[in-house]
Design an enzyme around this catalytic site. Sequence first.
Site, PDB file in Angstrom:
ATOM      1  N   ASP A 293       0.859  -1.202   0.000  1.00  0.00           N
ATOM      2  CA  ASP A 293       0.000   0.000   0.000  1.00  0.00           C
ATOM      3  C   ASP A 293       0.889   1.244   0.000  1.00  0.00           C
ATOM      4  O   ASP A 293       0.929   1.988   0.975  1.00  0.00           O
ATOM      5  CB  ASP A 293      -0.928  -0.027   1.228  1.00  0.00           C
ATOM      6  N   CYS A 333      -2.762   4.453  -4.690  1.00  0.00           N
ATOM      7  CA  CYS A 333      -3.601   5.637  -4.474  1.00  0.00           C
ATOM      8  C   CYS A 333      -3.235   6.725  -5.474  1.00  0.00           C
ATOM      9  O   CYS A 333      -3.614   7.874  -5.310  1.00  0.00           O
ATOM     10  CB  CYS A 333      -3.466   6.132  -3.035  1.00  0.00           C
TER      11      CYS A 333
END
Length: 391
Positions: A293, A333
Amino acid sequence: MITVRLRPNEEHRIRAGHLWVFKDEISKVPAVEPGTLVRVVDRHETSYGVGFCNPLSKITVRLLGTERESIDADFFTERVRAAQRLREQLLPGETAYRLLFGESDLMSGLIIDRYGDHFVIQMLAAGMDQHRDDIVHAIRTVFPAAKSVVEKNMAQTRLKEGLELREGLVWGTVPETVDITENGLTLRIDLVGGQKTGYFLDQKINRAMVARFCANRSVLDCFCNVGGFALNAAAAGAREAVGVDSSAVAIAAAQRNSEINNLTNVRFEDANVFELLRAHVEEGRTWDVIILDPPSFAKSRTVLRKAHAGYAELNRLAIKALAPGGILVSASCTQLVPEADLLDIIYTEGSRLQKRLRLLYRGTQAPDHPVLLAMPETQYLKLFIFDIVNE
Ligand code: SAH
């Protein structure tokens, strides 16, 4: 009120519901102070409502809604109330969530996160910055039990708006840390010192989904920040969970979170993920579940190629470090890297290593970060869960 006129044929995106008017789409940039309220019309005098104008910014007008004389405290209260009503439906009973997500709540340049009775605000545009008092007033009106409002205005994009960077308490009193709950876990968040606005709320649902795959497995949570995925994995019965982050402050907070929750099957390491994964591959050390992530790799198109290379390397290393039958969780993201591109990058790396990846789950940002279809800019988070299929 000053009128800003769109150039011929520049109205289509705006008519479809996009809220940004770019500098090169208007016939003449008005010489107004940043943050001035203007009305926007096309060459036929059709109105697209009012918005905050900032002649310094490439996003010259940020539309707020239909024509009105002024944007006052009541306007802010109404919008915050509408945002709260939506969150009550989306996440009933929860007290930590993104209360207002900028454009998706028709408030371009404003973000409000709620952590119980404490609120964190971010203003990314001059108009919103000037209305800080109205924002605080709106929060206090909609949440009479509110105890504090903290501003986290450190985003580099503020410089493009001619705004300075600042952070700290704006109103009320804030304790050193605030406890929130997520999927049954207690997380101790440092609102003033933490990254972003304290906690990455957007992965909440994905964390619960990933946890389903972690029981009795060894789990490596790369880019763990204050421990989100690793703690959820440990609570779900991971044999061993390890979180890695290059921020010592984040690692200390993650460690503290494991103690609060009495989790003894998780530990945290301050390290560079790329170096750590390379070392594991070299040593032949493997994991049953690897979670990636990373922070955004590209905020502008000029570095997109580098971002692609970054995702490729990271996923390649993780696939190599997976035990047979392992689970790869891969997120991005970076708004500029669409879901299909990320899938393609991961597919390419998997096929080079002759690993057959099977997509089990496709996640996105939690619903308190809704997506305005007219503004693809509001869709940024992707998360995939794969297993590696053998006969
Ligand atoms: N997974 C987290 C959010 C990750 S945000 C959660 O669920 O809450 C990205 C994190 O990556 C930040 O905490 C940042 O400190 C860390 N980071 C950035 N570059 C890094 C690197 N090269 N190695 C390790 N951590 C890094």
